[in-house]
Design an enzyme around this catalytic site. Structure first.
Site, PDB file in Angstrom:
ATOM      1  CG  HIS A 135      -9.167  -5.030  -2.692  1.00 20.07           C
ATOM      2  ND1 HIS A 135      -8.206  -4.070  -2.709  1.00 20.07           N
ATOM      3  CD2 HIS A 135      -9.193  -5.476  -1.412  1.00 20.07           C
ATOM      4  CE1 HIS A 135      -7.687  -3.921  -1.504  1.00 20.07           C
ATOM      5  NE2 HIS A 135      -8.271  -4.778  -0.698  1.00 20.07           N
ATOM      6  CG  ASP A 149      -7.800  -2.786  -5.939  1.00 15.87           C
ATOM      7  OD1 ASP A 149      -7.209  -2.451  -4.895  1.00 15.87           O
ATOM      8  OD2 ASP A 149      -8.118  -3.963  -6.177  1.00 15.87           O
ATOM      9  CE1 TYR A 206      -4.225  -1.092  -0.168  1.00 14.97           C
ATOM     10  CE2 TYR A 206      -3.690  -2.498   1.690  1.00 14.97           C
ATOM     11  CZ  TYR A 206      -4.528  -2.139   0.659  1.00 14.97           C
ATOM     12  OH  TYR A 206      -5.692  -2.823   0.466  1.00 14.97           O
TER      13      TYR A 206
HETATM   14  O1  173 Z   1      -9.428  -5.338   1.870  1.00 14.56           O
HETATM   15  C1  173 Z   1      -8.980  -4.831   2.898  1.00 14.56           C
HETATM   16  O2  173 Z   1      -9.582  -4.952   3.958  1.00 14.56           O
HETATM   17  C2  173 Z   1      -7.749  -4.079   2.825  1.00 14.56           C
HETATM   18  O3  173 Z   1      -7.102  -4.210   1.842  1.00 14.56           O
HETATM   19  C3  173 Z   1      -7.325  -3.152   3.872  1.00 14.56           C
HETATM   20  C4  173 Z   1      -6.820  -1.913   3.498  1.00 14.56           C
HETATM   21  C5  173 Z   1      -6.451  -1.013   4.470  1.00 14.56           C
HETATM   22  C6  173 Z   1      -6.574  -1.333   5.799  1.00 14.56           C
HETATM   23  C7  173 Z   1      -7.048  -2.578   6.170  1.00 14.56           C
HETATM   24  C8  173 Z   1      -7.411  -3.479   5.209  1.00 14.56           C
END
Ligand code: 173
Length: 502
Positions: A360, A271, A243
């Site tokens: 996702h 995404d 991320y």
């Molecule tokens: O799908 C999710 O839950 C996920 O990708 C996510 C993203 C940021 C924080 C926690 C989970």
């Protein structure tokens, strides 16, 4: 901590610092002054204040890697240690009821030999898991239409098996980004692994090593990155899901640490500029706060476990950033979450090593199409516009979402994917049975691959091409959505429907 003597506090002392202007918490036996950090906490100050003056370990643990607090809080705010004998009572109050219930349900689960397929793990996980954890793992965006479509889309592809092929020996091993994999899938990244089981993602690391498949380590794992790399067997390849942080220095550090530690591929999630609305997850907490609603106080609607910790993700991430990623790492780059042919071609032209065609797990945009449907569009566009057929050296296609059977995987392989990602089924397997559950899931898949390759008339994955499937209906969204069993068993409507004080 600096200095030679560590200060030891009693639970009663810590308990006095329980306000917004003076807020201490205990995590993993250490005492921290988080007063100045309250407004910077990605999950908001409210959740920390709930634990002001108390032990927050149980709430903290599944959501943060162990080193999150130590790296984010200046050293002078690390106050000392808690006298464990004084905190025991506090710990008991805040923690174990949910965990005790879980352990009792785990005792009552069916024997592992009764599990015949990956769906079975989901059914057991729903019964065994702590409610909040189940809500977070199983939740998906809005009306969960895409979530169900992910699985249903595979029902629109049929096989055209060959006969009279010598299939005594079949080989379903492959390579993914040049790394050996015993089966054509990888364990995809999912956040908050300790919600389901105290060992979290380490269960996945160990099982992946044992069965020769590759694990993609998530940015938001509950175990720390180093724990998961250290947990791998010698030579066991791992990927890393990224991320991208608003602070690019943090991102650069994560990427370079991953490379130093031998990670073989960087999967950049593209995404999730904002996290989707997962109402099952949101409702969970809403009900926790029900008492306030009854008193007539309007509580802030809870955003669910995921949204609470996602505010660091950079919504300004764009195509221009790809060059920057190339300049900071030599790892192969893959864009995870591509949803249309135009973007897959753009990614190819930008020189990345592959794309994951993915929505996702149905958790982002509802009515986004399934990965397997996008694959058909992408393969056609590459043939027409770039004269490229898949598999293609140097640019790989992956698909994730809704995969529950080896036949699903074989359909994706036939249509041009190098491998698929499998996420939730492994979470459900270890939430129900620990690492043994994943080991069993791997055996199930291996047996399914062997049998279905024989029935399909293919001795290796190279022999599985588009002529072995009929995907003519893939773009026809005619599968009726209502009446889907997955929906009926998983969807939880509002349980507190009532009028507020008329
Ligand atoms: O799908 C999710 O839950 C996920 O990708 C996510 C993203 C940021 C924080 C926690 C989970």
């Amino acid at each position: 901590m600096s200095g030679s003597t560590v200060k030891v506090f009693s639970a009663a002392e810590v308990a006095q610092h329980n306000s917004k202007s003076d807020c201490w918490i205990i995590v993993h036996g250490k005492v921290y002054d988080v007063t100045d950090f309250l407004d910077d906490h990605p999950g908001g100050s409210k959740i920390i204040l709930k634990y002001a003056g108390k032990d927050a370990t149980t709430e903290y643990e599944p959501i943060h890697p162990p080193d999150a607090i130590t790296t984010n809080l200046p050293k002078e705010k690390h106050l000392g240690e808690i006298d464990a004998s004084t905190v025991e009572k506090v710990l008991k109050i805040v923690s174990s009821d949910a965990e005790k219930g879980r352990l009792a349900r785990v005792e009552a689960r069916p024997h592992l030999s009764e599990i015949l397929n990956l769906h079975d793990f989901e059914a057991i996980a729903k019964l065994v898991m702590v409610e909040k954890a189940w809500a977070y793992y199983s939740s998906a965006a809005d009306d969960e239409i895409t979530n169900r479509e992910n699985h249903m889309a595979y029902h629109r592809i049929w096989f055209r098996p060959k006969i009279l092929v010598d299939v005594e020996k079949v080989d379903f091993s492959t390579t993914i980004l040049g790394q050996k994999s015993s089966m054509p899938f990888y364990i995809t990244a999912t956040a908050l692994g300790k919600l389901g089981h105290p060992d979290g993602e380490l269960n996945l690391t160990r099982a992946a090593g044992k069965s020769g498949v590759i694990q993609m380590i998530p940015t938001l794992s509950s175990c720390s990155f180093d724990e998961l790399v250290d947990g791998a067997a010698p030579g066991q390849p791992q990927f890393y899901q990224l991320y991208v942080n608003k602070d690019r220095n943090i991102t650069k550090k994560l990427v370079q640490r991953a490379e130093q530690r031998g990670i073989k591929g960087l999967f950049i999630t593209v995404d999730a500029p904002q996290l989707g609305r997962r109402e099952k997850d949101m409702r969970q907490k809403f009900e926790d706060d029900g008492a306030d609603v009854q008193k007539g106080n309007r509580v802030e609607r809870n955003q669910g476990a995921a949204r609470a910790i996602s505010s660091f993700i950079d919504p300004s991430l764009n195509w221009k950033d790809i060059e920057w990623f190339k300049s900071i790492t030599k790892m192969p780059l893959v864009l995870k979450g591509v949803q249309r042919a135009e973007d897959a071609i753009k990614a190819y032209d930008a020189g990345v090593a592959g794309v994951v065609l993915s929505n996702h797990g149905g958790r982002q945009m509802d009515f986004a199409r399934s990965g397997i449907e996008i694959l058909c569009e992408v393969v056609k566009a590459f043939r027409e516009q770039r004269n490229i057929c898949f598999p293609h050296p140097g640019f790989e296609l992956y698909v994730d979402g809704g995969v529950r059977r080896a036949t699903d995987v074989l359909k994706a392989i036939a249509l041009g994917a190098t491998a698929v990602g499998i996420g939730r089924p492994f979470l459900y397997a270890y939430s129900s049975y620990g690492q043994e559950g994943i080991d069993k899931a791997m055996v199930i898949l291996r047996d399914e691959f062997e049998m279905n390759m024989r029935l399909l008339g293919a001795t290796s994955l190279k022999e599985i091409g588009p002529e072995l499937v009929d995907a003519g209906s893939i773009h026809q969204h005619v599968v009726p959505v209502p009446g889907d069993r997955l929906f009926e068993t998983n969807y939880e409507g509002i349980q507190s429907a009532r009028l507020l004080e008329l």
